[in-house]
Design a protein around this motif. Structure first.
Motif, short mmCIF file in Angstrom:
data_model
loop_
_atom_site.label_atom_id
_atom_site.label_comp_id
_atom_site.label_asym_id
_atom_site.label_seq_id
_atom_site.Cartn_x
_atom_site.Cartn_y
_atom_site.Cartn_z
N LEU A 167 0.81 -1.13 -0.02
CA LEU A 167 -0.11 -0.21 -0.13
C LEU A 167 0.97 1.32 -0.15
O LEU A 167 0.61 2.21 -0.82
CB LEU A 167 -0.93 0.12 1.31
CG LEU A 167 -2.02 -0.91 1.18
CD1 LEU A 167 -2.84 -0.92 2.68
CD2 LEU A 167 -2.99 -0.68 -0.02
N HIS A 184 -1.88 -0.42 -4.54
CA HIS A 184 -3.07 -0.27 -3.81
C HIS A 184 -3.76 -1.92 -4.26
O HIS A 184 -4.24 -2.28 -3.03
CB HIS A 184 -4.00 0.85 -4.05
CG HIS A 184 -3.38 2.11 -3.86
ND1 HIS A 184 -2.92 2.41 -2.40
CD2 HIS A 184 -3.02 3.00 -4.40
CE1 HIS A 184 -2.50 3.56 -2.51
NE2 HIS A 184 -2.35 3.97 -3.87
N GLY A 223 -2.07 -4.47 -2.50
CA GLY A 223 -1.91 -4.44 -1.06
C GLY A 223 -3.36 -4.86 -0.31
O GLY A 223 -3.49 -5.41 0.65
N ARG A 266 -7.08 0.38 6.67
CA ARG A 266 -5.97 0.89 5.73
C ARG A 266 -6.38 0.75 4.28
O ARG A 266 -5.95 1.37 3.36
CB ARG A 266 -4.86 -0.13 5.96
CG ARG A 266 -4.09 -0.10 7.33
CD ARG A 266 -3.28 1.45 7.35
NE ARG A 266 -4.10 2.52 8.10
CZ ARG A 266 -4.55 2.73 9.18
NH1 ARG A 266 -4.08 1.78 10.19
NH2 ARG A 266 -5.34 3.67 9.57
N ALA A 272 -6.64 3.53 1.17
CA ALA A 272 -6.07 3.30 0.02
C ALA A 272 -6.95 3.20 -1.17
O ALA A 272 -6.49 3.10 -2.48
CB ALA A 272 -5.11 1.93 0.06
#
Length: 164
Positions: free
Chosen positions: A65, A70, A73, A104, A108
């Motif tokens: 990330l 992205h 991740g 998170r 992202a």
């Protein structure tokens, strides 16, 4: 007879080494140093997912990330969260990590909303923040804290009251 103890000692050493590598990698991520984070995490030995592999995979997802990958991740976060029940962690620890991954993934994603697969894994749970292992909160904080935010200034001393 002795090989069982040696195997257990070796496994314990591998788990400790992986834990230290993840802690160093997450510290590097906090400093926005992706190259150092990759280097630190590469020192982690291969461990079974239930032992410490989940933590290594979670740190790998954070590196992905942070480096701008992205999609990879977020997919890694989903994979880790879907397998957390394979570990021996407590319910609060698992739910804390799922919430961390959701935050998170939301950060992202393009629209600021985590993918449906992630939201389904996190829906309808509660956890007691005080029951979460402090090391998890240290390595995987839910929100970023600045040094200035950590310790608020002490309150001013009380004004003495004088009677007339």
């Amino acid at each position: 007879m002795f090989s069982g103890r040696k195997s257990a000692d070796k496994l314990r050493e591998q788990i400790e080494a992986a834990d230290q590598a993840v802690a160093a990698a997450m510290a590097a991520i906090a400093d926005d140093d992706v190259a150092r984070a990759r280097k630190e995490l590469s020192a982690a030995p291969k461990t079974h997912f239930a032992d410490m592999g989940w933590k290594v995979d979670l740190a790998t997802a954070m590196i992905e990330l942070k480096s701008g990958r992205h999609r990879q991740g977020i997919q890694k976060l989903i994979n880790v969260c879907s397998r957390l029940d394979d570990t021996s962690m407590g319910r609060d620890d698992k739910n804390y990590l799922r919430l961390y991954a959701l935050y998170r993934a939301s950060e992202a994603s393009k629209g600021g909303k985590a993918p449906t697969e992630m939201r389904v894994l996190v829906e309808d749970f509660r956890f007691d923040h005080t029951m979460v292992t402090p090391l998890l909160r240290k390595d995987f904080p839910l929100k970023k804290m600045d040094d200035a935010d950590i310790a608020p200034p002490p309150p001013p001393p009380p004004v003495p009251v004088t009677e007339h």
